[in-house]
Motif scaffolding. Structure first.
Motif, PDB file in Angstrom:
ATOM      1  N   ASN A 374      -2.120  -1.116   6.549  1.00 59.54           N
ATOM      2  CA  ASN A 374      -3.278  -1.385   5.691  1.00 59.54           C
ATOM      3  C   ASN A 374      -3.267  -2.806   5.145  1.00 59.54           C
ATOM      4  OD1 ASN A 374      -1.370  -1.361   3.617  1.00 59.54           O
ATOM      5  ND2 ASN A 374      -1.902   0.711   2.926  1.00 59.54           N
ATOM      6  N   PHE A 375      -2.238  -3.593   5.477  1.00 58.99           N
ATOM      7  CA  PHE A 375      -2.131  -5.021   5.129  1.00 58.99           C
ATOM      8  C   PHE A 375      -1.946  -5.262   3.623  1.00 58.99           C
ATOM      9  CE2 PHE A 375      -4.839  -4.639   8.904  1.00 58.99           C
ATOM     10  CZ  PHE A 375      -4.074  -5.327   9.829  1.00 58.99           C
ATOM     11  N   ASN A 376      -1.842  -4.203   2.825  1.00 62.52           N
ATOM     12  CA  ASN A 376      -1.822  -4.381   1.369  1.00 62.52           C
ATOM     13  C   ASN A 376      -0.544  -5.024   0.851  1.00 62.52           C
ATOM     14  OD1 ASN A 376      -4.337  -3.211   1.244  1.00 62.52           O
ATOM     15  ND2 ASN A 376      -3.571  -1.172   0.718  1.00 62.52           N
ATOM     16  N   THR A 377       0.555  -4.877   1.568  1.00 61.30           N
ATOM     17  CA  THR A 377       1.815  -5.459   1.089  1.00 61.30           C
ATOM     18  C   THR A 377       2.025  -6.877   1.603  1.00 61.30           C
ATOM     19  OG1 THR A 377       3.054  -4.538   2.963  1.00 61.30           O
ATOM     20  CG2 THR A 377       2.877  -3.181   0.960  1.00 61.30           C
ATOM     21  N   MET A 378       1.093  -7.371   2.394  1.00 61.86           N
ATOM     22  CA  MET A 378       1.224  -8.718   2.954  1.00 61.86           C
ATOM     23  C   MET A 378       0.582  -9.753   2.036  1.00 61.86           C
ATOM     24  SD  MET A 378       0.587  -8.030   7.018  1.00 61.86           S
ATOM     25  CE  MET A 378       1.410  -6.675   7.861  1.00 61.86           C
ATOM     26  N   THR A 379       0.954 -10.998   2.215  1.00 61.81           N
ATOM     27  CA  THR A 379       0.459 -12.093   1.371  1.00 61.81           C
ATOM     28  C   THR A 379      -0.872 -12.608   1.885  1.00 61.81           C
ATOM     29  OG1 THR A 379       2.734 -12.746   0.872  1.00 61.81           O
ATOM     30  CG2 THR A 379       0.993 -14.360   0.416  1.00 61.81           C
ATOM     31  N   ALA A 380      -1.854 -12.635   1.005  1.00 55.53           N
ATOM     32  CA  ALA A 380      -3.166 -13.148   1.382  1.00 55.53           C
ATOM     33  C   ALA A 380      -3.055 -14.603   1.833  1.00 55.53           C
ATOM     34  CB  ALA A 380      -4.138 -13.035   0.213  1.00 55.53           C
ATOM     35  N   GLY A 381      -3.802 -14.948   2.874  1.00 52.37           N
ATOM     36  CA  GLY A 381      -3.805 -16.302   3.397  1.00 52.37           C
ATOM     37  C   GLY A 381      -2.781 -16.550   4.487  1.00 52.37           C
ATOM     38  N   THR A 382      -1.980 -15.527   4.821  1.00 51.06           N
ATOM     39  CA  THR A 382      -0.960 -15.673   5.865  1.00 51.06           C
ATOM     40  C   THR A 382      -1.294 -14.785   7.060  1.00 51.06           C
ATOM     41  OG1 THR A 382       0.449 -13.880   5.011  1.00 51.06           O
ATOM     42  CG2 THR A 382       0.781 -16.093   4.093  1.00 51.06           C
ATOM     43  N   ALA A 383      -0.671 -15.081   8.187  1.00 49.75           N
ATOM     44  CA  ALA A 383      -0.829 -14.243   9.371  1.00 49.75           C
ATOM     45  C   ALA A 383      -0.142 -12.900   9.118  1.00 49.75           C
ATOM     46  CB  ALA A 383      -0.218 -14.922  10.586  1.00 49.75           C
ATOM     47  N   PRO A 384      -0.656 -11.808   9.655  1.00 51.41           N
ATOM     48  CA  PRO A 384      -0.066 -10.493   9.404  1.00 51.41           C
ATOM     49  C   PRO A 384       1.321 -10.361  10.023  1.00 51.41           C
ATOM     50  CG  PRO A 384      -1.739 -10.331  11.114  1.00 51.41           C
ATOM     51  CD  PRO A 384      -1.832 -11.722  10.549  1.00 51.41           C
ATOM     52  N   GLN A 385       2.266  -9.890   9.246  1.00 51.19           N
ATOM     53  CA  GLN A 385       3.642  -9.727   9.725  1.00 51.19           C
ATOM     54  C   GLN A 385       3.718  -8.620  10.772  1.00 51.19           C
ATOM     55  OE1 GLN A 385       5.837  -8.864   6.189  1.00 51.19           O
ATOM     56  NE2 GLN A 385       5.434 -10.863   5.243  1.00 51.19           N
ATOM     57  N   GLY A 386       4.506  -8.881  11.818  1.00 49.28           N
ATOM     58  CA  GLY A 386       4.685  -7.892  12.872  1.00 49.28           C
ATOM     59  C   GLY A 386       3.649  -7.970  13.966  1.00 49.28           C
ATOM     60  N   ASN A 401      -8.034 -10.922   0.682  1.00 52.11           N
ATOM     61  CA  ASN A 401      -8.262  -9.979  -0.419  1.00 52.11           C
ATOM     62  C   ASN A 401      -9.638  -9.329  -0.298  1.00 52.11           C
ATOM     63  OD1 ASN A 401      -5.776 -10.475  -1.688  1.00 52.11           O
ATOM     64  ND2 ASN A 401      -6.591 -12.315  -2.678  1.00 52.11           N
ATOM     65  N   THR A 402      -9.866  -8.670   0.807  1.00 51.88           N
ATOM     66  CA  THR A 402     -11.109  -7.951   1.052  1.00 51.88           C
ATOM     67  C   THR A 402     -10.750  -6.523   1.455  1.00 51.88           C
ATOM     68  OG1 THR A 402     -12.222  -9.971   1.819  1.00 51.88           O
ATOM     69  CG2 THR A 402     -13.230  -7.867   2.424  1.00 51.88           C
ATOM     70  N   PRO A 403     -11.247  -5.535   0.771  1.00 56.37           N
ATOM     71  CA  PRO A 403     -12.251  -5.571  -0.304  1.00 56.37           C
ATOM     72  C   PRO A 403     -11.756  -6.097  -1.655  1.00 56.37           C
ATOM     73  CG  PRO A 403     -12.201  -3.410   0.771  1.00 56.37           C
ATOM     74  CD  PRO A 403     -10.987  -4.157   1.212  1.00 56.37           C
ATOM     75  N   SER A 404     -10.404  -6.089  -1.910  1.00 58.02           N
ATOM     76  CA  SER A 404      -9.925  -6.504  -3.229  1.00 58.02           C
ATOM     77  C   SER A 404      -8.488  -6.988  -3.121  1.00 58.02           C
ATOM     78  CB  SER A 404      -9.994  -5.323  -4.216  1.00 58.02           C
ATOM     79  OG  SER A 404      -9.031  -4.333  -3.876  1.00 58.02           O
ATOM     80  N   THR A 405      -7.941  -7.460  -4.217  1.00 56.74           N
ATOM     81  CA  THR A 405      -6.560  -7.954  -4.225  1.00 56.74           C
ATOM     82  C   THR A 405      -5.553  -6.829  -4.017  1.00 56.74           C
ATOM     83  OG1 THR A 405      -6.517  -7.757  -6.633  1.00 56.74           O
ATOM     84  CG2 THR A 405      -7.102  -9.917  -5.705  1.00 56.74           C
ATOM     85  N   THR A 406      -5.947  -5.597  -4.265  1.00 52.69           N
ATOM     86  CA  THR A 406      -5.051  -4.456  -4.057  1.00 52.69           C
ATOM     87  C   THR A 406      -5.397  -3.671  -2.792  1.00 52.69           C
ATOM     88  OG1 THR A 406      -6.438  -3.055  -5.471  1.00 52.69           O
ATOM     89  CG2 THR A 406      -4.584  -4.205  -6.518  1.00 52.69           C
ATOM     90  N   ASN A 407      -6.429  -4.077  -2.122  1.00 54.29           N
ATOM     91  CA  ASN A 407      -6.861  -3.398  -0.894  1.00 54.29           C
ATOM     92  C   ASN A 407      -7.239  -4.469   0.124  1.00 54.29           C
ATOM     93  OD1 ASN A 407      -7.719  -1.627   1.048  1.00 54.29           O
ATOM     94  ND2 ASN A 407      -9.537  -0.936  -0.059  1.00 54.29           N
ATOM     95  N   TRP A 490     -18.335  -0.745   6.249  1.00 53.42           N
ATOM     96  CA  TRP A 490     -17.110  -0.394   6.960  1.00 53.42           C
ATOM     97  C   TRP A 490     -17.365   0.793   7.890  1.00 53.42           C
ATOM     98  CZ3 TRP A 490     -12.779  -3.170   7.168  1.00 53.42           C
ATOM     99  CH2 TRP A 490     -12.513  -4.101   6.164  1.00 53.42           C
ATOM    100  N   TYR A 491     -16.868   0.687   9.111  1.00 52.54           N
ATOM    101  CA  TYR A 491     -16.946   1.769  10.089  1.00 52.54           C
ATOM    102  C   TYR A 491     -15.521   2.127  10.523  1.00 52.54           C
ATOM    103  CZ  TYR A 491     -21.901   0.593  10.465  1.00 52.54           C
ATOM    104  OH  TYR A 491     -23.228   0.351  10.189  1.00 52.54           O
ATOM    105  N   THR A 492     -15.246   3.423  10.607  1.00 52.90           N
ATOM    106  CA  THR A 492     -13.955   3.899  11.102  1.00 52.90           C
ATOM    107  C   THR A 492     -14.126   4.323  12.551  1.00 52.90           C
ATOM    108  OG1 THR A 492     -13.277   4.658   8.905  1.00 52.90           O
ATOM    109  CG2 THR A 492     -12.089   5.558  10.807  1.00 52.90           C
ATOM    110  N   THR A 540     -17.237 -13.673  11.927  1.00 52.75           N
ATOM    111  CA  THR A 540     -16.063 -13.157  11.220  1.00 52.75           C
ATOM    112  C   THR A 540     -16.086 -11.635  11.246  1.00 52.75           C
ATOM    113  OG1 THR A 540     -15.936 -15.074   9.754  1.00 52.75           O
ATOM    114  CG2 THR A 540     -14.869 -13.047   9.004  1.00 52.75           C
ATOM    115  N   ILE A 541     -14.937 -11.053  11.531  1.00 52.33           N
ATOM    116  CA  ILE A 541     -14.788  -9.602  11.542  1.00 52.33           C
ATOM    117  C   ILE A 541     -13.585  -9.230  10.682  1.00 52.33           C
ATOM    118  CG2 ILE A 541     -13.331  -9.543  13.607  1.00 52.33           C
ATOM    119  CD1 ILE A 541     -16.076  -6.986  13.052  1.00 52.33           C
ATOM    120  N   PHE A 542     -13.674  -8.133   9.948  1.00 53.17           N
ATOM    121  CA  PHE A 542     -12.568  -7.643   9.121  1.00 53.17           C
ATOM    122  C   PHE A 542     -12.029  -6.355   9.738  1.00 53.17           C
ATOM    123  CE2 PHE A 542     -15.261 -10.165   6.381  1.00 53.17           C
ATOM    124  CZ  PHE A 542     -14.367 -10.894   5.610  1.00 53.17           C
ATOM    125  N   ILE A 543     -10.705  -6.245   9.758  1.00 54.19           N
ATOM    126  CA  ILE A 543     -10.027  -5.074  10.314  1.00 54.19           C
ATOM    127  C   ILE A 543      -9.109  -4.496   9.248  1.00 54.19           C
ATOM    128  CG2 ILE A 543      -8.456  -4.233  12.111  1.00 54.19           C
ATOM    129  CD1 ILE A 543     -11.106  -5.189  13.227  1.00 54.19           C
TER     130      ILE A 543
END
Length: 550
Positions: A374-386, A401-407, A490-492, A540-543
């Motif tokens: 869910n990317f929530n534990t990663m640092t905003a502005g960086t490439a996703p770990q793993g 930080n989309t939708p938010s700083t905690t999500n 958002w679409y699942t 731009t696309i968000f995942i």
């Protein structure tokens, strides 16, 4: 007898009922863990039944092997004894084997019949399995002899797995007595007496104990066993990956290395099922890892002439299926093609008759979450770990930080009409049915944002955006509309991928959109999910919430 679609529906319905019952029990404070569970979770059983139903190899061959073994015990009487007395193997080999067989034959029969019941739904198998459980639970009162505790632990753990598989079977009336036997005999007179040993005895004791405590819903002692397991990984594995207590066993060093790693990894599996603790990727305080020990064993079992501890060590014969069974199981935890390749040499893998860690890894290979991000534990502005990120000029893939700083989510931005940004995640090679799910959103619809499941560099499932919405591209190269898309929504999306038929079922927001949609390219396995910006267009696309399970 093959599993029919109707029978699969029956198995799925029964499993869902089991999950509901377990969840209700937990909410009432009755059950701390999900049952069936431990070595064989409900999702694992469902995965096996589904792969068999869809005629996918090697699951079909593995199921047939297990059924044949279960059927062979149709007229086998139980052999439970009041005092399980086993002399030392190196002091009295014949006596050891004769005494051990009373338990080992019964565990063979019980375990194979329990698995046969859960895969086919045939209660005759359940009734056969319960007879062996009850025989030991009601008759066995003591464990003795030099090797009694060890054999009871490494063979008797198969009775625990059998009990888990039958736990929600209404026809088994001996559950309370089985719990008494677990406490008063298996734990008190076997597993708990050896679990602090520094060699493989301790490894089997730890594995037996965590299996028993999981069954008994004893959270305190499950956590204690996880702590003990961490210490064993830290102290029993050397910096080069060898296991000194086992490599010192003369010509049997390779066997004993396997014989220690089998229960250690099986205990790690139960730890993960119970608490989410992932010791497969854990590095101990002194830098030890399970992966290093597995790699050490795999190298030398394939290159025994280079074994540095003893000349001409014993290695598995052409018919022995150890340690192939171990690496079959580990290929689900590690994205290492060498593990799966070694396991494949002797599939289907059913290793029963002596000890019970990874007894049926081919049939029961599945039901695992391979990715849940869910990317929530990663640092905003960086490439996703793993993830593997490949960016063309003026494109990027970063956590935002989309939708938010905690999500948070993954944002793929592409302002280059001649390139794109690719975000790829590699999973262990999967030959069975795989489910892939993610959420996606765009601020403004643009063409050729791409989403796919791949085998190597080849797209099996290929979906992307067009001006009309989300489409999939079939084997003929035709683009088929799946879902109209609205901006800032958002679409699942979920794909259920079947490599046997080279088709996928496609869902959007839980609604079926395409059944048996042909793959873009026929493949026999999957090992990667990929998301990309628009090649040839910009946007731009968000995942978010990317999940892969087998």
């Amino acid at each position: 007898m093959m599993v029919t679609t109707g029978l699969l529906r029956k198995t799925l319905s029964a499993a869902m009922a089991v999950l509901f019952i377990s969840s209700a029990a937990l909410s009432n404070g009755v059950s701390a863990y999900t049952h069936s569970g431990g070595m064989h979770s409900e999702s694992q059983i469902l995965s096996a039944a589904r792969n068999v139903d869809k005629q996918i190899q090697p699951w079909v061959d593995a199921k047939n092997d297990v059924i044949a073994r279960a059927d062979s015990y149709a007229n086998e009487p139980t052999s439970a004894v009041s005092n399980f007395n086993v002399p030392g193997y190196y002091q009295d080999t014949a006596g050891h084997q004769a005494a051990s067989s009373a338990l080992q034959v019964d565990v063979n029969a019980a375990y194979t019949n329990a698995v046969a019941y859960r895969i086919t739904g045939n209660t005759a198998y359940a009734d056969k399995a319960k007879a062996y459980l009850n025989a030991w639970a009601f008759n066995n009162q003591d464990v003795s002899g030099f090797d009694g505790t060890l054999v009871m632990t490494y063979a008797g753990v198969g009775l625990i797995h059998t009990a888990e598989l039958l736990r929600n079977y209404a026809g088994w009336g001996g559950k309370a007595q089985f719990e008494i036997w677990l406490q008063n005999v298996y734990l008190s007179k076997a597993a708990n007496l050896i679990k602090d040993n520094s060699n493989n005895w301790g490894d089997w004791g730890n594995y037996g104990a965590i299996s028993a405590y999981y069954y008994l819903d004893d959270t305190v002692n499950v956590n204690n066993e996880i702590t003990r397991l961490r210490n064993k990984i830290d102290t029993s594995i050397a910096s080069d990956g060898s296991m000194p207590h086992e490599t010192a066993r003369g010509d049997m060093g390779i066997w004993y290395t396997y014989f220690a790693l089998a229960p250690i990894t099986a205990a790690a599996h139960i730890a993960k099922e119970a608490t989410g603790t992932n010791l497969f990727t854990w590095t101990s305080p002194s830098g030890k890892t399970l992966k290093s020990a597995l790699d050490y064993l795999l190298y030398y079992v394939q290159n025994p002439s280079q074994w540095p501890h003893y000349a001409n060590p014993m290695v598995p014969s052409a018919t022995n299926k150890w340690p192939n069974n171990l690496f079959e199981a580990m290929s689900n935890y590690y994205n290492d093609p060498a593990y799966a390749a070694y396991a494949a040499q002797k599939r289907p893998l059913v290793v029963i008759g002596h000890h019970y860690a990874w007894a049926m890894p081919t049939l029961m290979k599945g039901g695992m979450t391979l990715l849940d991000e869910n990317f929530n534990t990663m640092t905003a502005g960086t490439a996703p770990q793993g993830w593997t990120i490949n960016n063309s000029a003026n494109s990027s893939a970063t956590v935002v930080n989309t939708p938010s700083t905690t999500n948070r989510s993954l944002r793929i931005t592409d302002t280059n009409t001649a390139g794109a940004s690719f975000a790829q995640y590699n999973i262990p090679v999967q030959q069975g049915v795989v489910e892939v799910e993610w959420k996606q959103m765009h601020n403004s619809l643009f063409s050729y944002a791409k989403f796919g499941v791949k085998s190597g560099g080849t797209y099996a499932a290929e979906l992307f955006t067009t001006s009309a919405g989300l489409v999939y591209r079939n084997a003929a190269g035709t683009d088929v509309l799946v879902q109209a898309l609205s901006a800032n929504t958002w679409y699942t999306v979920k794909l259920v991928m079947n490599p046997q038929t080279d088709t996928a079922d496609i869902y959007v927001n839980g609604q079926p959109k395409a059944a048996n949609a042909p793959f873009r390219t026929a493949v026999s396995s999957f090992n990667q999910v990929e998301f990309a910006g628009g090649w040839g267009s910009t946007g731009t696309i968000f995942i978010d919430d990317v999940k892969v399970s087998n």
